[in-house]
Scaffold this motif. Structure first.
Motif, mmCIF file in Angstrom:
data_model
loop_
_atom_site.group_PDB
_atom_site.id
_atom_site.type_symbol
_atom_site.label_atom_id
_atom_site.label_comp_id
_atom_site.label_asym_id
_atom_site.label_seq_id
_atom_site.Cartn_x
_atom_site.Cartn_y
_atom_site.Cartn_z
ATOM 1 N N ALA A 148 0.837 -1.207 0.000
ATOM 2 C CA ALA A 148 0.000 0.000 0.000
ATOM 3 C C ALA A 148 0.869 1.253 0.000
ATOM 4 O O ALA A 148 0.582 2.220 -0.722
ATOM 5 N N MET A 149 1.943 1.239 0.772
ATOM 6 C CA MET A 149 2.850 2.392 0.795
ATOM 7 C C MET A 149 3.535 2.573 -0.561
ATOM 8 O O MET A 149 3.691 3.706 -1.028
ATOM 9 N N LEU A 150 3.911 1.477 -1.216
ATOM 10 C CA LEU A 150 4.538 1.574 -2.536
ATOM 11 C C LEU A 150 3.553 2.100 -3.581
ATOM 12 O O LEU A 150 3.948 2.878 -4.460
ATOM 13 N N GLU A 151 2.304 1.693 -3.495
ATOM 14 C CA GLU A 151 1.309 2.204 -4.435
ATOM 15 C C GLU A 151 1.101 3.705 -4.250
ATOM 16 O O GLU A 151 0.952 4.439 -5.222
ATOM 17 N N GLN A 152 1.107 4.173 -2.995
ATOM 18 C CA GLN A 152 0.998 5.615 -2.738
ATOM 19 C C GLN A 152 2.210 6.346 -3.294
ATOM 20 O O GLN A 152 2.082 7.429 -3.881
ATOM 21 N N LEU A 153 3.399 5.756 -3.124
ATOM 22 C CA LEU A 153 4.613 6.378 -3.652
ATOM 23 C C LEU A 153 4.574 6.464 -5.172
ATOM 24 O O LEU A 153 4.935 7.495 -5.754
ATOM 25 N N ILE A 154 4.094 5.407 -5.815
ATOM 26 C CA ILE A 154 4.003 5.411 -7.277
ATOM 27 C C ILE A 154 3.028 6.485 -7.743
ATOM 28 O O ILE A 154 3.288 7.198 -8.718
ATOM 29 N N GLU A 155 1.896 6.627 -7.047
ATOM 30 C CA GLU A 155 0.931 7.669 -7.406
ATOM 31 C C GLU A 155 1.547 9.060 -7.256
ATOM 32 O O GLU A 155 1.350 9.935 -8.102
#
Length: 107
Positions: A87-94
């Protein structure tokens, strides 16, 4: 003989350029499983199948070991923590996509 080699070479070049372009997706559009336990699960499933083919009795022992509370608890902990990291990586990608679109590309 020379014509068949030229034909094979032409087919390789044609297929090598068309298929990757048609089926390629950006890293943001790939459909993949969300959790990171797919590799260990598939590895242990393959090991279990190999052992089961040789000795079903030994496979039953492996199955019993895999269902012990220590193993199940560890696996659940890893799934829970990797879900948080994902979830943290998806936020970073966004955020990176937004930064790229606003600062670099200018829209």
């Amino acid at each position: 003989m020379l014509q068949s080699r030229v034909l094979v070479l032409a087919l390789i070049l044609l297929l090598g350029t068309t298929f990757p372009e048609v089926h390629s997706k950006s890293i943001f559009e790939r459909d993949n499983r969300r959790d990171w336990m797919v590799l260990p699960d598939s590895f242990f499933a393959a090991c279990y199948d190999a052992v089961n083919n040789m000795s079903p009795r030994a496979a039953k022992v492996l199955e019993n070991i895999a269902q012990t509370p220590v193993i199940v608890g560890t696996r659940n902990y890893l799934i829970r923590e990797t879900t948080k990291i994902n979830a943290m990586l998806e936020q970073l990608i966004e955020k990176l996509k937004n930064l790229w679109n606003t600062k670099i590309l200018g829209y």
